[in-house]
Design a protein around this motif. Sequence first.
Motif, PDB file in Angstrom:
ATOM      1  N   THR A  35      -4.062  -0.674  -4.977  1.00  0.00           N
ATOM      2  CA  THR A  35      -5.264  -0.609  -3.900  1.00  0.00           C
ATOM      3  C   THR A  35      -5.760  -2.423  -4.092  1.00  0.00           C
ATOM      4  O   THR A  35      -5.324  -2.910  -5.215  1.00  0.00           O
ATOM      5  CB  THR A  35      -6.385   0.290  -4.610  1.00  0.00           C
ATOM      6  N   GLU A  59      -1.352   3.430   4.580  1.00  0.00           N
ATOM      7  CA  GLU A  59      -1.403   4.323   3.441  1.00  0.00           C
ATOM      8  C   GLU A  59      -1.085   5.577   4.128  1.00  0.00           C
ATOM      9  O   GLU A  59      -1.401   6.732   3.606  1.00  0.00           O
ATOM     10  CB  GLU A  59      -2.661   4.248   2.670  1.00  0.00           C
ATOM     11  N   LEU A  61       0.855  -1.422  -0.041  1.00  0.00           N
ATOM     12  CA  LEU A  61       0.074  -0.139   0.070  1.00  0.00           C
ATOM     13  C   LEU A  61       0.916   1.265  -0.030  1.00  0.00           C
ATOM     14  O   LEU A  61       1.906   1.415   0.579  1.00  0.00           O
ATOM     15  CB  LEU A  61      -0.811   0.124   1.339  1.00  0.00           C
ATOM     16  N   LYS A  62       0.428   2.216  -0.700  1.00  0.00           N
ATOM     17  CA  LYS A  62       1.324   3.624  -0.913  1.00  0.00           C
ATOM     18  C   LYS A  62       0.980   4.538   0.259  1.00  0.00           C
ATOM     19  O   LYS A  62      -0.278   4.765   0.437  1.00  0.00           O
ATOM     20  CB  LYS A  62       1.075   4.298  -1.987  1.00  0.00           C
ATOM     21  N   ARG A  63       2.084   4.961   0.820  1.00  0.00           N
ATOM     22  CA  ARG A  63       1.748   5.979   1.906  1.00  0.00           C
ATOM     23  C   ARG A  63       1.696   7.300   1.117  1.00  0.00           C
ATOM     24  O   ARG A  63       2.641   7.938   0.660  1.00  0.00           O
ATOM     25  CB  ARG A  63       3.063   5.971   2.863  1.00  0.00           C
TER      26      ARG A  63
END
Length: 451
Positions: free
Chosen positions: A327, A218, A6-8
């Motif tokens: 996602t 995220e 997951l992208k922060r």
Amino acid sequence: MQDVKLKRSLTVFPLVLFGLAYMAPTTVFTGYGIVAEITKGMVPAAYIVALIGMLFTAYSYGQMVKAYPVAGSAYTYTQKALNPHIGFLIGWAILLDYLFLPMINGLLIAIYLNSYFPSVPFSIWLIAFLILITTVNVIGVKIATKMNFLLIASQFLIIVIFIFLSIKGLLNGIGSGTLFMSSPFVNGDISLSLVLAGSSILCLSFLGFDSVTTFSEETINPKKAIPKAIFLVVLIGGGLFVTISYLIHLVYPNYQSFKDPDSAALEIAVYVGGNLFQSIFLAGCIIGTLASGLSSQASVSRLLYAMGRDGVLPKQIFGQLHPKFRTPTYNIILVGIFALSALFVDLVTASSFINFGALVAFTFVNFSVISHYFIRKKQRRGINILKYLFFPLIGSGFTVWLWSSLDSKALLLGIGWLGIGFIMLILTTKMFSKRPPELSIDSADVNEIQA
């Protein structure tokens, strides 16, 4: 296959937007008539009681996200702080809340639009709504954040217009004809038990602050950002609920004159601003439902991702992320498909599931604080006694009381759902001969989280 995470990208502001969108601030209007009858007009007092009670549980969520700043929410906290088997069942219970809310939003928005455009079938509106929120959530949280900002801004615009029209009308002598009145908060003629009964219903208006925790992986610096966002969501939402219900009481003090308590909001809208504002108000309700549907679908997809990654659910489906959008695409699509059950399930049944699942999760998150900090970490001196024992005990006592106040139908449905989860647990652990799959947090992730 490349390891995708997951992208922060989230900070406090978008987290608060997600939480408020999930709560849908305009929900204060929809239940006003019913609660006004129960509390004899003391809806603002009931909201204050509910706000205080929810703040203790919000505090517990904030403490647990500091200990385990990963996706999974109540499922993760109880699994790690209490017991893996309990964590499995709590994760199963909270699915009631998360899975059924997108479906309820779809049901509501289809009802609204079908009533305005009866020539268009109910099913068409439902499918269009689900395609829209599914597409936005698949693309990613940044797009969802921008949409949430617009949707929340629209809701706040409706609220601002209502406040303006109410104050203008009160100054011109409508309703109580004054801006200051103590009776909505303190009234010796009204039993406290009625206020408490109203607050047990209104607490469910706060559902949504916990959804913020599902975005831990995220979020930039989640140990600081998530607790702050949780409290802001509860305080802002609670402040709006109290303020708006207070103004409604001033403008329309005779709650007994509502033709239909279920649709009292529309009567109030017409009374305050005429037919034009009623149309604007209905548009605001639709916008609020869309915002809640967008946020709730995003939240449950992350919870399913955490459970899939652990192996509690099939990892090949639930534990995967889209390589480009990063996602949980499969989960988002599956939640959208599940929401199609709005074609067959009524609103009362779906609401019963949500209430049961949320309150069970709230109760055990409070217990998790005591187990993790007070018992396991032995933080039992000075202020820690308040922070890690008394505060979560108050929170759990409040949610247990709410839990016990649910109607028999909700309890039966909820217990039946837990029964299914218990059977799954037995199968997963082969009659408890082995531990259920647990959330794994590798050192690289922890270092990234703490940065």
